[in-house]
Structure formats: structure tokens, C-alpha cells
Design an enzyme around this catalytic site. Sequence first.
Site, short mmCIF file in Angstrom:
data_model
loop_
_atom_site.label_atom_id
_atom_site.label_comp_id
_atom_site.label_asym_id
_atom_site.label_seq_id
_atom_site.Cartn_x
_atom_site.Cartn_y
_atom_site.Cartn_z
N SER A 1 46.16 45.72 30.02
CA SER A 1 45.43 46.26 31.18
C SER A 1 46.07 47.52 31.73
CB SER A 1 45.35 45.18 32.27
OG SER A 1 44.65 44.06 31.77
N ASP B 1 40.43 42.11 30.90
CA ASP B 1 41.30 41.20 31.68
C ASP B 1 40.45 40.30 32.56
OD1 ASP B 1 44.57 41.77 33.20
OD2 ASP B 1 43.32 39.96 33.16
N HIS C 1 41.77 38.07 35.05
CA HIS C 1 42.43 37.47 36.21
C HIS C 1 41.91 38.06 37.51
CE1 HIS C 1 45.03 36.67 32.86
NE2 HIS C 1 45.19 35.55 33.47
C1 B12 Z 1 50.63 32.14 37.71
C2 B12 Z 1 50.68 32.82 36.34
C3 B12 Z 1 49.75 32.45 35.37
C4 B12 Z 1 48.64 31.47 35.68
C5 B12 Z 1 47.54 32.13 36.49
C6 B12 Z 1 47.41 33.57 36.36
C7 B12 Z 1 46.65 34.18 37.51
N1 B12 Z 1 45.43 33.89 37.59
O1 B12 Z 1 47.19 34.91 38.28
C8 B12 Z 1 48.21 31.01 34.26
C9 B12 Z 1 48.92 29.72 33.95
C10 B12 Z 1 46.72 30.78 34.05
C11 B12 Z 1 48.77 32.13 33.41
C12 B12 Z 1 48.37 32.34 32.11
C13 B12 Z 1 48.88 33.34 31.32
N2 B12 Z 1 49.89 34.17 31.60
CO1 B12 Z 1 50.77 34.19 33.29
N3 B12 Z 1 51.75 34.39 34.87
C14 B12 Z 1 51.64 33.79 36.03
C15 B12 Z 1 52.79 34.24 36.97
C16 B12 Z 1 53.87 33.19 36.89
C17 B12 Z 1 52.41 34.51 38.43
C18 B12 Z 1 51.17 35.42 38.58
C19 B12 Z 1 50.62 35.17 39.96
O2 B12 Z 1 51.30 35.03 40.90
N4 B12 Z 1 49.38 35.06 40.07
C20 B12 Z 1 48.85 34.79 41.40
C21 B12 Z 1 48.22 36.08 42.02
C22 B12 Z 1 47.82 35.80 43.45
O3 B12 Z 1 49.18 37.11 42.08
P1 B12 Z 1 48.84 38.55 41.48
O4 B12 Z 1 47.79 38.47 40.45
O5 B12 Z 1 50.10 39.19 41.15
O6 B12 Z 1 48.16 39.31 42.75
C23 B12 Z 1 48.90 39.73 43.86
C24 B12 Z 1 49.47 41.16 43.70
O7 B12 Z 1 49.72 41.51 42.39
C25 B12 Z 1 48.46 42.03 44.40
N5 B12 Z 1 47.31 42.49 43.64
C26 B12 Z 1 46.74 41.94 42.57
N6 B12 Z 1 45.67 42.64 42.18
C27 B12 Z 1 45.56 43.69 43.04
C28 B12 Z 1 44.64 44.75 43.10
C29 B12 Z 1 44.80 45.71 44.11
C30 B12 Z 1 43.83 46.86 44.19
C31 B12 Z 1 45.87 45.60 45.05
C32 B12 Z 1 46.02 46.63 46.11
C33 B12 Z 1 46.79 44.54 44.98
C34 B12 Z 1 46.61 43.61 43.98
O8 B12 Z 1 48.03 41.22 45.48
C35 B12 Z 1 47.88 39.86 45.00
C36 B12 Z 1 48.13 38.90 46.15
O9 B12 Z 1 49.37 39.13 46.74
C37 B12 Z 1 53.20 35.59 36.27
C38 B12 Z 1 54.65 35.99 36.45
C39 B12 Z 1 54.80 36.78 37.76
N7 B12 Z 1 55.74 36.39 38.49
O10 B12 Z 1 54.04 37.65 38.07
C40 B12 Z 1 52.89 35.27 34.79
C41 B12 Z 1 52.44 36.42 33.90
C42 B12 Z 1 51.52 37.35 34.62
N8 B12 Z 1 51.71 35.75 32.83
C43 B12 Z 1 51.86 36.28 31.67
C44 B12 Z 1 51.22 35.86 30.47
C45 B12 Z 1 51.64 36.54 29.18
C46 B12 Z 1 50.25 34.87 30.48
C47 B12 Z 1 49.48 34.34 29.25
C48 B12 Z 1 48.97 35.38 28.30
C49 B12 Z 1 50.40 33.35 28.48
C50 B12 Z 1 49.68 32.61 27.33
N9 B12 Z 1 49.80 33.09 26.15
O11 B12 Z 1 49.04 31.61 27.58
C51 B12 Z 1 48.33 33.57 29.94
C52 B12 Z 1 47.06 34.41 30.03
C53 B12 Z 1 45.92 33.63 30.60
C54 B12 Z 1 44.61 34.26 30.26
N10 B12 Z 1 43.56 33.73 30.84
O12 B12 Z 1 44.50 35.18 29.47
C55 B12 Z 1 52.84 37.43 31.71
C56 B12 Z 1 52.14 38.79 31.53
C57 B12 Z 1 53.02 39.70 30.68
C58 B12 Z 1 52.26 40.94 30.36
N11 B12 Z 1 52.65 41.99 30.97
O13 B12 Z 1 51.32 40.94 29.59
C59 B12 Z 1 53.55 37.22 33.09
C60 B12 Z 1 53.99 38.51 33.77
C61 B12 Z 1 54.77 36.33 32.82
C62 B12 Z 1 55.90 37.03 32.05
N12 B12 Z 1 57.01 36.94 32.60
O14 B12 Z 1 55.74 37.60 31.04
N13 B12 Z 1 49.70 32.86 34.07
#
Ligand code: B12
Length: 533
Positions: A114, A61, A63
Site C-alpha cells: 500500500s 488493501d 483494512h
Molecule cells: C491488529 C493487527 C492485525 C489484525 C487486524 C488488522 C487491522 N484491521 O487493523 C489482523 C489479525 C487481522 C492482522 C492480519 C494481518 N496482518 Co497485521 N497487524 C496488526 C497490528 C498488531 C496492529 C494494527 C492495528 O492496530 N490495527 C488497529 C487500527 C485501529 O490501527 P491502524 O490501522 O494503525 O489505524 C490507526 C492509525 O494508523 C491511524 N490511521 C489509520 N488510517 C488512517 C488514515 C488517515 C487519513 C489518518 C489521518 C490516520 C489513519 O489512526 C488509526 C486509529 O488510531 C500491526 C502491528 C502494529 N503495531 O501496527 C500488525 C501488522 C499491520 N500486520 C501485518 C501483517 C503482515 C498482517 C498479515 C498480512 C499477516 C498474515 N500473513 O496473515 C495479515 C493481513 C490480513 C489481511 N486481511 O490481509 C504487518 C504489516 C507489515 C507490512 N508492512 O506489510 C504488521 C505491521 C505487523 C508487523 N510487525 O509486521 N493484523
Amino acid sequence: MDGMNVVGTLFGDGKMFLPQVVKSARVMKQAVAYLQPYIEAEKDEASKPNGRVLMATVKGDVHDIGKNIVGVVLGCNNYEVIDLGVMVAPEKILETARAENVDVIGLSGLITPSLDEMVHLAREMQREDFHIPLLIGGATTSKAHTAVKIEPQYQNGPAVYVADASRAVGVVSALLSEEQKYKFHENTREEYAKIRERRAGRSTKRSVVSYDAATQAALELDWSAYQPPVPQFTGTKVLNDYPLDTLLPYIDWTPFFISWDLAGKYPAILEDKVVGEAATTLLNDAMALLNKIVDEKLLQANGVLGFWPANRIAADDIEVYDDEGTPLATLHHIRQQMQKNPSDPALRSLADFIAPTESGLTDYVGGFAVTAGIGAEALANQYEAAGDDYSAIMVKALADRLAEAFAEHLHERVRREFWGYAADEQLDNDALIREKYRGIRPAPGYPACPDHTEKATLFSLLDATHNTGIELTEHFAMFPAAAVSGWYFAHPESRYFNTGKISRDQVASLAKRKGMTNAEMERWLQSILDYDI
Ligand code: B12
């Protein structure tokens, strides 16, 4: 040091927002860097870190925005954070945890594959007799998955799901406090045990039909009255070093604010009584950096798209051909099996939107892979090296926005130009974000096609890695992380949908059609299985 704790406390109490916390970390770090010689002399018990936290995005992964944000917030609360980065092998995580004698291990992941890595690491922590807390976070993780799949693997210590950065500090401090940790662990265990009981009780209730019955309930489209639009070209077209300024009007800013833990839809969020001011400052900072990135070409956007003659050859398989009609590949899609809405009994699969062979029609399917993350890692590292976590995280959040904007813009060009079935389409960005156009661009991994392994077929049809430099990890994550890939469907009835949970018979059929074992197929689809593996 006290300054940092104040920031952390204000954030924990919701009196300070994430952008400000990350920004203050920058000032603090630069101050500490300047004062270091003096601090060394004065170092005492009080300045000792509250604990040492090891953070890593799991194997396969890529991200890290989420992980990095949590790292900065913990750092603001005087925790020492050891960040191993992305695609980190479980052995490396455990080896480092032992060598650095850390107090907590924190794992992050965004895509389904993951989840398995996290289950495996929990099992390894038990086997290697670790006792320290394990934190689980990231967009694809959930409390339910942690309770049902991860926690049971790790009896020696607590395994705790953390929804977002604002909760991380409270959880870590409770887990490391002599007074609180036993109660906290016990409460978490009880809560997770209840989740497992509830889940075990639930499965029988749902109306999942057999796979055969589901294929009988497919969406029937009238092919006799339909003429598939013919794309301008078949095969692939490469669009590298795409002008970034062309993508700016297509940016969807709402997910940007979400990634900074500011909830609200853009542009209304800027006027919001609570977060409006913080959101406006954040956007101004983002625009300033975005203009710098565009003017100085600090990021590069590469993309490839393609179109191929295609027909549906079986219930859920689409065969793709070259211009001579020679099969190039078969796309394997997943069909809904849960009767949800009696008024719309059709159980959909993306294959329903492509004309079957027996229709006598030559239909077409398209595909794309785009990134705006070329240069993002290097640029972010530069800022990080200068103690500027704020800009480092901002670069990655903007690269993600540009990658999505590239996907949006390219799809518009497909409809108006490359496939041309909507040449006179005139939609503003808001209408585009609300998908007010004909056709869809489902992304493997998203609910309409949750099987990430289909990216292998997509990437080979597009020769994506050779054409754009976008790589696939062993778990089908794309690198650079700011990347999006998907299929194009043009049929006017094509819609996004959620496949929902599927049962053993469909998994067996899919595994057979894809040349995988049932166990392998189940691993890739574990988040949509209607049964426990
Ligand atoms: C923004 C987003 C993207 C962005 C950026 C992703 C990123 N870097 O985070 C982009 C456009 C690049 C993207 C691409 C893809 N995405 Co996208 N994406 C999203 C979205 C809409 C929001 C994720 C987000 O907010 N990221 C921003 C960060 C800050 O948030 P976060 O990672 O969740 O982290 C927070 C918490 O989780 C926590 N946290 C995170 N890590 C850790 C670790 C610890 C120890 C702790 C305590 C807390 C913690 O704290 C963080 C800050 O508050 C989600 C849907 C959703 N609502 O979650 C789909 C989502 C994650 N994406 C998804 C998918 C499938 C993809 C793609 C594969 C689609 C494609 N075929 O192109 C690609 C993969 C890209 C790749 N490089 O492989 C799916 C994943 C499904 C799955 N379970 O596999 C989701 C869930 C959408 C869905 N509804 O299906 N994506």
C-alpha cells in the site's frame, strides 16, 4: 453541533478516550437524525462543517478499522467525511475529490504494497495539479516513509503523516486554518527535509554483508541427530464454520485495546489509574457484543491447514512435495544480511529450519489460512446504517481478535494433534501469547518473511480461496480483512526473527528464483531494502 466540538476538544486534550468519542458520535448522530427537520430550518453559518475530508484505504488493501475510527473522530469535530471504503483505485479517489470539492484527502493502508499506492497517488495529485493537503495513516505507514517517499512527489501541497486518531483533528484543523496552515506546512516541510538528510547520511554505517557471505553464515542445525516429526496427514484439512465459542479462551485482548487507542497490556490495563475505567467499560461492551455474535452466529470462522513433505534445496528455498515425491511448489525465503550480534553470528532464514535434501531426511512444512470475518462487513454495515459507529467498529475489532484466536487455537491443535510433536503440551493463554511452545507460525508480511507475494504459493498449496472463501487482492491482502495466514515449522530450534534490511544481490537472486524482474521484486520488498529505489 457544539456538543460534537466539545467531545472533539476533550479527546484532543486527552480528557476523553476514543471509545467514549465513538460512542458519543452514536448518540449525536441519532440525535441529529431525530432533530434533522428542525435543524434544516435553523441551518446557519455556525452549523457549516469545518471542512470536507475524503477518506479511502488504497487499492489492494482491505483494512479499514483505522480509517473508520479517524472518520468518526473527524465527524465528531464537525468535519464532513466522505468515506470511499477499501481497495479504492487512485483514479476514483482523485475524481471524487474533484467532484466533491474536498478540502483534504486521507489515505489508509496496513501492508507494504500500500505504500507504493500512496506514493503513486501523491505523484498523480501533483500531475493533476491538486493543491489540497494529503494525509497519510495506517499501521504500515510512518513519518520516515512519508518524508522520504511520499512528500517529494507532491510539491503543490502538504503531505502529512498522522500517527493515530487522536492527532488527526489537530492536523486537519491546522491545515485548513488560514492563520496556521502556512506555518504548519512550512514546519512539516522542514522536518521532513531533515529526515531525508539524516537518512541519506545513515546508509553507509550499517554492516550489511553480501548475500553469498550471508548464506555462508546460515544457522547450522545438526540434522544427524534429528528425526522430523511426521504429521497425522499430508495435504489439506478444511475446518469451516468453526465453533466460535471454542476460540474465546484464545483471544489476546491487548491488541484490541491498542486498536481503540488505549495503551496497556491486558488484564493489567483494567486496573490502570488513567485508562482503567474506560478499558473496563470497553471490554464489557465488547463481551456483550461478542456473546451476541456467538449466540446468534453473526460471524463465521473458516479455516484450512495443510502439511507437505519438504526439503531445503538451496540456501533459501524449500521444495514441497506430494506423497509421491513430486515437487508441488518452492517456497522462497529471505535471509538476514546484517551482522548484528557478534555473540550470535548466524544470519537466519526460515529455510534453515527445514532439513536439506543432502541430509537424507524427509522433513515437513505446514501452512494455514483462517478468517473469522465472514459476515463482519454486513453486520458492521447494519450498525453503521443505524448511526451506531461504535458497534460497527467493535464488530470488526472483534472479528480481528477471533481471527487471531483461531490462528492461535489451530496452531495448538497442530502441535498437540495434527502434527502431534507436543501431544502433552498444556499451556494457558498467557503462555501461548508469549509463544512458550515448540515451533513457529510465521505469517507472510511479518518480519521473518516480509515478502507478501509468498501468500500466492501458500494459497495455492492450501487451495485456500476455494476451501474457505478467503480471497487475495492484487496486493496480496486477504479478504475478509479479519484473516491470518502463515507457515508451520516444527523444528525445536525454529524461532521468529527479523530479516532486517537486504541488499541488491539478494533481491536479484530472489527475483531470479521467483521469475520476477528486479524492479518488481524491489517494489514488493521496498520496506526492507538497504538502498533507495
Ligand atoms: C491488529 C493487527 C492485525 C489484525 C487486524 C488488522 C487491522 N484491521 O487493523 C489482523 C489479525 C487481522 C492482522 C492480519 C494481518 N496482518 Co497485521 N497487524 C496488526 C497490528 C498488531 C496492529 C494494527 C492495528 O492496530 N490495527 C488497529 C487500527 C485501529 O490501527 P491502524 O490501522 O494503525 O489505524 C490507526 C492509525 O494508523 C491511524 N490511521 C489509520 N488510517 C488512517 C488514515 C488517515 C487519513 C489518518 C489521518 C490516520 C489513519 O489512526 C488509526 C486509529 O488510531 C500491526 C502491528 C502494529 N503495531 O501496527 C500488525 C501488522 C499491520 N500486520 C501485518 C501483517 C503482515 C498482517 C498479515 C498480512 C499477516 C498474515 N500473513 O496473515 C495479515 C493481513 C490480513 C489481511 N486481511 O490481509 C504487518 C504489516 C507489515 C507490512 N508492512 O506489510 C504488521 C505491521 C505487523 C508487523 N510487525 O509486521 N493484523
